[in-house]
Design an enzyme around this catalytic site. Structure first.
Site, mmCIF file in Angstrom:
data_model
loop_
_atom_site.group_PDB
_atom_site.id
_atom_site.type_symbol
_atom_site.label_atom_id
_atom_site.label_comp_id
_atom_site.label_asym_id
_atom_site.label_seq_id
_atom_site.Cartn_x
_atom_site.Cartn_y
_atom_site.Cartn_z
ATOM 1 N N HIS A 153 -9.302 -9.103 -1.367
ATOM 2 C CA HIS A 153 -8.204 -8.229 -0.970
ATOM 3 C C HIS A 153 -7.152 -9.012 -0.191
ATOM 4 O O HIS A 153 -7.440 -9.581 0.863
ATOM 5 C CB HIS A 153 -8.754 -7.084 -0.105
ATOM 6 N N GLN A 185 -11.011 0.218 -3.371
ATOM 7 C CA GLN A 185 -12.036 -0.287 -4.289
ATOM 8 C C GLN A 185 -13.203 0.691 -4.433
ATOM 9 O O GLN A 185 -13.745 0.849 -5.530
ATOM 10 C CB GLN A 185 -12.524 -1.653 -3.810
ATOM 11 N N CYS A 233 -4.792 -7.848 1.468
ATOM 12 C CA CYS A 233 -4.513 -7.237 2.779
ATOM 13 C C CYS A 233 -5.432 -7.817 3.853
ATOM 14 O O CYS A 233 -5.108 -7.771 5.031
ATOM 15 C CB CYS A 233 -4.639 -5.719 2.719
ATOM 16 N N CYS A 252 -3.972 -2.126 -3.134
ATOM 17 C CA CYS A 252 -4.570 -1.393 -2.024
ATOM 18 C C CYS A 252 -3.604 -0.283 -1.602
ATOM 19 O O CYS A 252 -2.434 -0.543 -1.344
ATOM 20 C CB CYS A 252 -4.820 -2.368 -0.877
ATOM 21 N N GLU A 253 -4.107 0.925 -1.542
ATOM 22 C CA GLU A 253 -3.240 2.051 -1.194
ATOM 23 C C GLU A 253 -2.821 2.044 0.272
ATOM 24 O O GLU A 253 -1.888 2.738 0.649
ATOM 25 C CB GLU A 253 -3.904 3.375 -1.549
ATOM 26 N N HIS A 254 -3.487 1.257 1.090
ATOM 27 C CA HIS A 254 -3.152 1.227 2.517
ATOM 28 C C HIS A 254 -1.995 0.283 2.836
ATOM 29 O O HIS A 254 -1.207 0.559 3.733
ATOM 30 C CB HIS A 254 -4.379 0.829 3.350
ATOM 31 N N HIS A 255 -1.924 -0.851 2.114
ATOM 32 C CA HIS A 255 -0.890 -1.844 2.423
ATOM 33 C C HIS A 255 -0.014 -2.202 1.229
ATOM 34 O O HIS A 255 0.906 -3.003 1.355
ATOM 35 C CB HIS A 255 -1.540 -3.135 2.956
#
Length: 185
Positions: free
Chosen positions: A144, A116, A146, A75-78
């Site tokens: 996920h 995703q 995250c 995940c690019e956020h976490h």
């Protein structure tokens, strides 16, 4: 680059309040850098390299489906993993793609920092561009970390995304056939 990444991981360990010189952590920065390089190896590959010469002439125009392709992404956020499976279909127009290449295209894009929704679209667009298919469909189901390990901590939630191109978008019959076939086990 790995040495620089290893130093960054060493600084993260220090930032967490740990001693990077502790026996169990001595080689962790190098191992973490090596693991991150592996998990993000999609940045070092191209679609042309992955597909190579694995397009074959065929007069079939019926749906080709590869389902339950395992995927692992970050995940690019976490920067936490999401893990699941992709189902990919296309309707050939004179050429079919080597079977393993479908899975390799999934990995090409999954092995990047990703959400995703974009991953699903990238796979569909890549299959379309390589095969010039009459239609392409991609469904991804993933869990996920995250969402499971932090935040709302929901262990059994699964995110499903889909992209339908060409005949799969235009024809509800084709779309329904694809969805029915990926659900039958």
């Amino acid at each position: 680059m790995k040495d620089k990444m290893a130093e960054h991981f060493r600084q993260i360990i220090i930032g967490l309040g740990e001693d990077p010189n502790r026996e169990g952590l001595l080689d962790s920065p190098k191992r973490a850098a090596k693991a991150m390089s592996y998990l993000c190896q999609g940045y070092t590959m191209s679609l042309e390299e992955v597909v190579s010469d694995a397009l074959f002439a065929s007069d079939t125009d019926e749906m080709v489906i590869v389902r339950d392709i395992e995927l692992y992404s970050l995940c690019e956020h976490h920067l936490l993993p999401f893990i699941g499976k992709a189902h990919v279909a296309y309707m050939p127009t004179g050429k079919v793609l080597g079977l393993s290449k479908v899975a390799r295209i999934v990995d090409l894009f999954a092995r990047r920092l990703q959400i995703q929704e974009d991953l699903t679209k990238q796979i569909a667009n890549a299959i379309q561009s390589v095969t010039q298919a009459a239609g392409v469909a991609v469904v991804i189901e993933a869990k996920h970390m995250c969402m499971m390990m932090r935040g709302v901590e929901k262990q059994n939630s699964v995110m499903t995304t889909s992209v339908m191109l060409g005949a799969f978008r235009e024809s509800s019959n084709s779309r329904q056939e694809f969805l029915q076939l990926i659900r039958s086990k």
